[in-house]
Design an enzyme around this catalytic site. Structure first.
Site, PDB file in Angstrom:
ATOM      1  N   ASP A 149      -5.066  -0.092   8.652  1.00 26.60           N
ATOM      2  CA  ASP A 149      -5.819  -0.229   7.397  1.00 26.60           C
ATOM      3  C   ASP A 149      -7.293   0.153   7.536  1.00 26.60           C
ATOM      4  O   ASP A 149      -7.927  -0.093   8.558  1.00 26.60           O
ATOM      5  CB  ASP A 149      -5.747  -1.681   6.906  1.00 26.60           C
ATOM      6  CG  ASP A 149      -4.372  -2.028   6.395  1.00 26.60           C
ATOM      7  OD1 ASP A 149      -3.451  -1.191   6.511  1.00 26.60           O
ATOM      8  OD2 ASP A 149      -4.207  -3.145   5.883  1.00 26.60           O
ATOM      9  N   ASN A 209       5.428   5.075  13.786  1.00 30.81           N
ATOM     10  CA  ASN A 209       6.573   5.874  14.257  1.00 30.81           C
ATOM     11  C   ASN A 209       6.406   7.346  13.880  1.00 30.81           C
ATOM     12  O   ASN A 209       7.383   8.009  13.518  1.00 30.81           O
ATOM     13  CB  ASN A 209       7.873   5.325  13.673  1.00 30.81           C
ATOM     14  CG  ASN A 209       8.169   3.923  14.167  1.00 30.81           C
ATOM     15  OD1 ASN A 209       8.675   3.734  15.261  1.00 30.81           O
ATOM     16  ND2 ASN A 209       7.814   2.932  13.366  1.00 30.81           N
ATOM     17  N   GLU A 220       3.510   3.061   6.633  1.00 29.72           N
ATOM     18  CA  GLU A 220       4.093   2.669   7.913  1.00 29.72           C
ATOM     19  C   GLU A 220       3.059   2.711   9.025  1.00 29.72           C
ATOM     20  O   GLU A 220       3.384   2.483  10.196  1.00 29.72           O
ATOM     21  CB  GLU A 220       5.301   3.590   8.126  1.00 29.72           C
ATOM     22  CG  GLU A 220       6.162   3.367   9.297  1.00 29.72           C
ATOM     23  CD  GLU A 220       5.703   4.171  10.486  1.00 29.72           C
ATOM     24  OE1 GLU A 220       6.334   4.034  11.538  1.00 29.72           O
ATOM     25  OE2 GLU A 220       4.716   4.936  10.379  1.00 29.72           O
ATOM     26  N   TRP A 221       1.802   3.000   8.634  1.00 29.25           N
ATOM     27  CA  TRP A 221       0.623   2.936   9.502  1.00 29.25           C
ATOM     28  C   TRP A 221       0.641   3.939  10.662  1.00 29.25           C
ATOM     29  O   TRP A 221      -0.101   3.787  11.638  1.00 29.25           O
ATOM     30  CB  TRP A 221       0.416   1.529  10.080  1.00 29.25           C
ATOM     31  CG  TRP A 221       0.709   0.421   9.137  1.00 29.25           C
ATOM     32  CD1 TRP A 221       0.336   0.347   7.828  1.00 29.25           C
ATOM     33  CD2 TRP A 221       1.458  -0.779   9.392  1.00 29.25           C
ATOM     34  NE1 TRP A 221       0.780  -0.813   7.270  1.00 29.25           N
ATOM     35  CE2 TRP A 221       1.473  -1.530   8.210  1.00 29.25           C
ATOM     36  CE3 TRP A 221       2.103  -1.286  10.522  1.00 29.25           C
ATOM     37  CZ2 TRP A 221       2.114  -2.755   8.101  1.00 29.25           C
ATOM     38  CZ3 TRP A 221       2.742  -2.512  10.425  1.00 29.25           C
ATOM     39  CH2 TRP A 221       2.751  -3.233   9.223  1.00 29.25           C
ATOM     40  N   GLY A 222       1.539   4.915  10.603  1.00 31.79           N
ATOM     41  CA  GLY A 222       1.585   5.909  11.683  1.00 31.79           C
ATOM     42  C   GLY A 222       2.322   5.425  12.915  1.00 31.79           C
ATOM     43  O   GLY A 222       2.400   6.138  13.916  1.00 31.79           O
ATOM     44  N   ASP A 258       5.576  -0.880   2.328  1.00 26.55           N
ATOM     45  CA  ASP A 258       4.860  -1.295   3.537  1.00 26.55           C
ATOM     46  C   ASP A 258       5.826  -1.522   4.707  1.00 26.55           C
ATOM     47  O   ASP A 258       7.049  -1.387   4.564  1.00 26.55           O
ATOM     48  CB  ASP A 258       4.071  -2.576   3.194  1.00 26.55           C
ATOM     49  CG  ASP A 258       2.730  -2.645   3.896  1.00 26.55           C
ATOM     50  OD1 ASP A 258       2.602  -2.033   4.977  1.00 26.55           O
ATOM     51  OD2 ASP A 258       1.823  -3.317   3.378  1.00 26.55           O
TER      52      ASP A 258
HETATM   53  C1  GLA Z   1      -0.790  -3.705   4.710  1.00 24.78           C
HETATM   54  C2  GLA Z   1      -1.114  -2.335   4.101  1.00 24.78           C
HETATM   55  C3  GLA Z   1      -2.297  -2.467   3.169  1.00 24.78           C
HETATM   56  C4  GLA Z   1      -1.960  -3.460   2.073  1.00 24.78           C
HETATM   57  C5  GLA Z   1      -1.576  -4.800   2.682  1.00 24.78           C
HETATM   58  C6  GLA Z   1      -1.044  -5.763   1.645  1.00 24.78           C
HETATM   59  O1  GLA Z   1      -1.814  -4.155   5.531  1.00 24.78           O
HETATM   60  O2  GLA Z   1      -1.366  -1.402   5.113  1.00 24.78           O
HETATM   61  O3  GLA Z   1      -2.632  -1.205   2.606  1.00 24.78           O
HETATM   62  O4  GLA Z   1      -0.920  -2.957   1.284  1.00 24.78           O
HETATM   63  O5  GLA Z   1      -0.565  -4.636   3.667  1.00 24.78           O
HETATM   64  O6  GLA Z   1      -0.667  -6.988   2.187  1.00 24.78           O
END
Ligand code: GLA
Length: 407
Positions: free
Chosen positions: A207, A189, A185-187, A152
């Site tokens: 998320d 970078n 890394e949620w996109g 993460d």
């Molecule tokens: C972030 C991630 C999620 C999950 C949570 C856990 O938000 O993007 O997919 O792993 O952390 O805390």
């Protein structure tokens, strides 16, 4: 002088070899998008040995393992304290028999075992994460026989994503146990530009929520509906392929949306060649949820060996038509009703003349006759040569067929 030169050349060659051996990810770990189950979407921090063992049993009993759901991944909150030497330990109350015992239990059922950490000092839920301990953590994971690491991006202010993920990649490689490396890394970078160098899948967005259309407000952050995530995938398809997949986040099937919404969500994730990580409670699934997660014809679209991500072909109000080239000249064609009202759908196959530059595959209804297979009704619907289709597509639902060239 000659001798010194020889020594220099030798040192240089050794460092080159050491560098090449060192600096890589494990190859061919994900020739098709990884499939499995992850604890986060349904259980959040409520993970424990008993629930995870029961989930492993259910993956086998339901037939999900045999349909491809191989990885059982524990997300955040499994952590205890580090020991006096800094080695991470599982939480003793949640995992009384130890993590290795759980790994053995999972492996004994023909499944693979995944775990979670983060690149900062703390995970998103505030548990000890891997910053500065990457090589040590990777050693522990190898000892536990971990096969998959979701990594993460919380608490990483000031860190370079490229550098941080490379450090963990190298740590895993040095630990010596082949691991699927999932970049979460949620996109932020643009990991699609560099993720394939590090790992096998990379999150492209924030998320996911168990809602079809909209955002869920959690105060400091918002989670995204299925459509909100889908709309961020259009431009990314060129970056996905065998061993490096765009990850639009884990599945919310069975977590509260309607059956039509779950079906559409699952179908579109298959069209995206997305990793399919179920995120529901497998011990209490409805027959509809099982039917969706186990639709082998949908899964085959996702897992097609060509590994080409689908694309929106036509956007007409709430009706979006998506195409995905498949091997052997086949095509998946899906009609998604993004709105809540029924849409009368008329399909004239002559409209489907497409050349996909990425796969160089052609959908050529003028010269090739295709058989039509409805993957949800599990019915053959004739051929493109003699059959235009008319139907009413309910709100938030999907109609999806596979076209196969008739020999
Ligand atoms: C972030 C991630 C999620 C999950 C949570 C856990 O938000 O993007 O997919 O792993 O952390 O805390």
């Amino acid at each position: 002088m000659k001798k010194q030169l020889l020594v220099c050349i030798l040192i240089f060659s050794f460092s080159c070899i050491a560098y090449t051996v060192h600096a890589q990810k494990f190859q061919n770990m994900a020739p098709v998008p990884p499939m499995g189950w992850n604890s986060w979407n349904r259980f959040g921090c409520n993970v424990n040995e008993k629930m995870l063992k029961e989930t492993a049993d259910m993956l086998v009993e339901t037939g999900m393992r045999d349909a491809g759901y191989i990885y059982l991944v524990i997300d955040d909150c499994w952590h205890g304290e580090r020991d006096s030497l800094g080695f991470i330990r599982e939480h003793p109350d949640l995992f009384p028999s130890g993590m290795k015992h759980l790994a053995d239990y999972i492996h004994a059922r023909g499944l693979k075992f995944g775990i979670y950490s983060s690149a900062g000092f703390k995970t998103c839920a505030g548990r000890p994460a891997s910053r500065g301990r990457e090589f040590q953590d990777a050693m522990v994971y190898a000892r536990w026989d971990v096969d998959y690491l979701k990594y993460d991006w919380c608490g990483t202010r000031g860190l370079s994503a490229y550098g941080a993920y490379m450090t963990m990649r190298d740590a895993l490689y040095q630990a010596g146990r082949p691991v699927v490396f999932s970049l979460c890394e949620w996109g932020s970078n643009k990991p699609w530009l560099w993720g394939a160098e590090m790992g096998h899948l990379w999150r492209t967005t924030g998320d996911i929520s168990a809602i079809f259309d909209g955002l869920e407000d959690h105060g400091t952050y918002k989670t995204l509906g299925v459509l909100q995530i889908l709309d961020q995938q259009d431009t990314l398809r060129t970056y996905a392929g065998p061993d490096g997949w765009n990850d639009p986040d884990m599945l919310q099937v069975g977590n509260g949306m309607t059956v039509a919404e779950d079906r559409s969500h699952f179908t579109m994730w298959c069209m995206l060649a997305a990793p399919l990580m179920a995120g529901n409670d497998l011990r209490s699934m409805s027959p509809e949820t099982i039917e969706i997660l186990m639709n082998r014809e949908a899964i085959a679209i996702d897992q097609d060996l060509m590994g080409i991500q689908g694309f929106p072909f036509k956007k007409d109000g709430d009706l979006h038509t998506w195409l995905k080239p498949l091997s052997q000249g086949k095509w998946a064609v899906c009609f998604l009703n993004r709105g809540t009202r029924d849409i009368p759908l008329t399909i004239d196959w002559r409209d489907f003349m497409v050349k996909d530059e990425l796969s160089e595959q052609q959908l050529d209804v003028a010269n090739i006759v295709y058989s039509i297979r409805d993957i949800w009704a599990k019915e053959n619907l004739g051929t493109t040569g003699n059959n235009n289709l008319t139907m009413l597509l309910p709100g938030h639902d999907v109609f999806c067929v596979v076209l196969s060239p008739v020999k």
